[in-house]
Design an enzyme around this catalytic site. Structure first.
Site, PDB file in Angstrom:
ATOM      1  N   PHE A   1       2.158   8.254  -1.532  1.00 36.21           N
ATOM      2  CA  PHE A   1       1.541   6.955  -1.250  1.00 36.21           C
ATOM      3  C   PHE A   1       0.035   6.985  -1.526  1.00 36.21           C
ATOM      4  O   PHE A   1      -0.608   5.965  -1.534  1.00 36.21           O
ATOM      5  CB  PHE A   1       1.780   6.542   0.197  1.00 36.21           C
ATOM      6  CG  PHE A   1       3.239   6.534   0.588  1.00 36.21           C
ATOM      7  CD1 PHE A   1       4.185   6.064  -0.298  1.00 36.21           C
ATOM      8  CD2 PHE A   1       3.645   7.014   1.810  1.00 36.21           C
ATOM      9  CE1 PHE A   1       5.527   6.055   0.045  1.00 36.21           C
ATOM     10  CE2 PHE A   1       4.979   7.005   2.166  1.00 36.21           C
ATOM     11  CZ  PHE A   1       5.922   6.519   1.282  1.00 36.21           C
TER      12      PHE A   1
ATOM     13  N   TRP B   1       0.833  -1.206   0.000  1.00 34.47           N
ATOM     14  CA  TRP B   1       0.000   0.000   0.000  1.00 34.47           C
ATOM     15  C   TRP B   1       0.867   1.255   0.000  1.00 34.47           C
ATOM     16  O   TRP B   1       0.536   2.250  -0.638  1.00 34.47           O
ATOM     17  CB  TRP B   1      -0.912   0.005   1.228  1.00 34.47           C
ATOM     18  CG  TRP B   1      -1.769   1.230   1.355  1.00 34.47           C
ATOM     19  CD1 TRP B   1      -3.018   1.418   0.834  1.00 34.47           C
ATOM     20  CD2 TRP B   1      -1.447   2.452   2.040  1.00 34.47           C
ATOM     21  NE1 TRP B   1      -3.495   2.669   1.150  1.00 34.47           N
ATOM     22  CE2 TRP B   1      -2.550   3.327   1.894  1.00 34.47           C
ATOM     23  CE3 TRP B   1      -0.350   2.887   2.770  1.00 34.47           C
ATOM     24  CZ2 TRP B   1      -2.569   4.606   2.438  1.00 34.47           C
ATOM     25  CZ3 TRP B   1      -0.362   4.160   3.314  1.00 34.47           C
ATOM     26  CH2 TRP B   1      -1.464   4.998   3.153  1.00 34.47           C
ATOM     27  N   HIS B   2       1.992   1.194   0.705  1.00 36.36           N
ATOM     28  CA  HIS B   2       2.842   2.378   0.826  1.00 36.36           C
ATOM     29  C   HIS B   2       3.544   2.740  -0.475  1.00 36.36           C
ATOM     30  O   HIS B   2       3.883   3.910  -0.681  1.00 36.36           O
ATOM     31  CB  HIS B   2       3.889   2.178   1.927  1.00 36.36           C
ATOM     32  CG  HIS B   2       3.361   2.442   3.302  1.00 36.36           C
ATOM     33  ND1 HIS B   2       2.695   1.508   4.051  1.00 36.36           N
ATOM     34  CD2 HIS B   2       3.385   3.573   4.058  1.00 36.36           C
ATOM     35  CE1 HIS B   2       2.339   2.034   5.213  1.00 36.36           C
ATOM     36  NE2 HIS B   2       2.744   3.280   5.242  1.00 36.36           N
ATOM     37  N   GLY B   3       3.763   1.799  -1.337  1.00 32.09           N
ATOM     38  CA  GLY B   3       4.429   2.169  -2.575  1.00 32.09           C
ATOM     39  C   GLY B   3       4.688   0.990  -3.489  1.00 32.09           C
ATOM     40  O   GLY B   3       4.776  -0.157  -3.042  1.00 32.09           O
TER      41      GLY B   3
END
Length: 475
Positions: free
Chosen positions: A475, A325-327
């Site tokens: 993000f 999800w963060h990247g």
């Protein structure tokens, strides 16, 4: 438009004044105005991406009504699947297309097939990861009969696009935020004053702590070979405070801004650097995301109710998804994997629910055991975050290896300003660790309150740096 820009400090008071003038009108006018300024706020980045948030909002507004109207479970599941497919389809295309294309090409090359790159130059819409989770949670909650679908398209669209938390959270739930759009807001001086205090503290954490640390961090990670092991260690520590000051600072400004308009958003950070283990750390760090994964992924997978092996499996799934999800980079996935590894021993020893109370709640200072637990948790999370910050897994290992080489003049270029403001932040937040935010000092004597406000404002004025973004925007 970003929170630490001149444009925002022109936009906010104007929006605030007009909003409360309109409060004498109908609720629909009040909400319509909020929707207009929220779309204007978001459109200042790129107005073309407004169609995404409008489309996502419209899909879930209609789907939720159809879920409620349907009498058959199968039909409800079809409508829910449509919401998930459309929302995560948008998110996947804009955020992960290039990642999967590049990974596929690398895989073909490994097995001996030559393939041409099909990567597109796709711009990531700001905030798409946040508002996607917010709209998806709404349809899931309607499906679970936890909330009734909204009967007002204006209220629902405003809930999705509410400008303070639109770009980087907190990720709000319809159960908390949507009902606040369904009743008329009345101006509260106490709520607005507390919002101003939280905004001031958030601005301090962002432009003074995060942005000062960021200068040193960028130099350390740009070329680890030119820095000493001591400087790289400090760079790693500074990155932890840069990330916290940047993201928690954003959350403070967002929550404070919302309070100016009469809304209460959920707390997103609860002083995580005073956590005594990794489980407590993530109960206090980016709480809205942690709780989202817990409620919509971890519990549906069985949570901890189906035995230790399933619980450990679920923890790895949650952290890997969180990393992704963060990247769109393997560094984030590996970062999630390391967090899971760090978490598992607590589960094996049944200590993951040990530290539920605030540290040293009835004392000014922690015990020696608590202090070392806090320090250990902080240092380990700092090392794990090297993978979060580095451009590749290989670069992260090189960075860590260089730290343990003990080479170079270790402390020749330390940033004394960053160290000083970090100490100030830690002291203030330790004193107020039982409160909602670091500047919850409304019950202090007047001289202390105003002395604190003026001191913080002067530090912002003299030591603040003008960055043009927040880390979590990517993000």
């Amino acid at each position: 438009m970003i929170f630490n820009s001149v444009a925002f400090f022109i936009f906010l008071p104007l929006a605030f004044i007009v909003y409360w003038i309109l409060s004498k009108k109908s609720l629909k006018i009040q909400n319509t105005y909020l929707l207009f300024i929220s779309y204007f706020f978001y459109g200042c980045w790129d107005w073309r991406f407004l169609f995404l948030i409008i489309t996502s909002s419209l899909i879930d507004y209609i789907v939720a009504k159809q879920i409620k109207k349907s009498t058959k479970k199968t039909h409800k599941k079809i409508y829910l699947s449509l919401s998930l497919l459309m929302n995560f389809g948008f998110l996947g295309f804009f955020k992960y297309f290039n990642f999967f294309a590049d990974s596929l090409i690398d895989l073909f090359n490994i097995v001996g097939f030559e393939a041409d790159y099909i990567t597109l130059h796709i711009i990531l819409p700001v905030g798409i990861s946040f508002y996607t989770f917010q709209t998806v949670s709404y349809t899931i909650d309607v499906y679970r009969n936890k909330i009734e679908p909204s009967n007002s398209i204006v209220q629902f669209f405003t809930y999705v696009s509410f400008f303070p938390q639109l770009v980087a959270g907190p990720i709000e739930r319809a159960t908390n935020l949507l009902p606040q759009f369904q009743k008329k807001r009345v101006f509260s001086y106490d709520k607005a004053a507390d919002g101003m205090r939280q905004m001031l503290w958030g601005l301090f954490k962002k432009v003074v702590v995060a942005d000062n640390c960021g200068v040193f961090v960028d130099q350390a990670f740009a070329d680890p070979s030119s820095s000493s092991s001591g400087e790289l260690f400090v760079g790693m520590i500074f990155f932890a405070f840069q990330l916290y000051g940047d993201f928690a600072g954003y959350s403070d400004i967002a929550i404070g801004s919302a309070r100016l308009f009469g809304f209460d958003l959920k707390q997103n950070f609860a002083f995580p650097y005073f956590a005594r283990d990794i489980a407590e750390f993530y109960r206090r760090w980016h709480m809205s995301l942690t709780n989202w994964f817990k409620d919509y992924v971890y519990f549906p997978l069985g949570g901890s109710r189906r035995g230790l092996k399933i619980s450990i499996r679920n923890v790895f799934i949650i952290y890997l998804i969180s990393g992704f999800w963060h990247g769109a980079n393997w560094t984030f996935i590996f970062w999630g994997f390391l967090n899971a590894l760090y978490y598992v021993p607590l589960m094996l020893w049944k200590k993951n629910r040990k530290n539920l109370e605030i540290v040293a709640a009835n004392s000014m200072f922690p015990t020696i055991r608590e202090f070392y637990a806090i320090l250990e948790t902080f240092i380990v999370t700092c090392f794990i975050r090297v993978f979060f910050r580095a451009n590749s897994i290989e670069e992260a290992f090189i960075y860590i290896k260089r730290i343990f080489s003990f080479e170079g003049d270790s402390w020749r270029n330390l940033d004394k300003i960053s160290i000083s403001v970090i100490i100030v932040m830690l002291i203030v937040e330790w004193i107020n660790r039982t409160k909602q935010h670091g500047l919850s000092i409304e019950n202090r004597p007047t001289i202390i309150r105003w002395g604190t406000y003026i001191s913080i404002f002067m530090m912002i004025l003299f030591f603040g740096k003008a960055s043009d973004s927040f880390i979590y925007f990517q993000f």
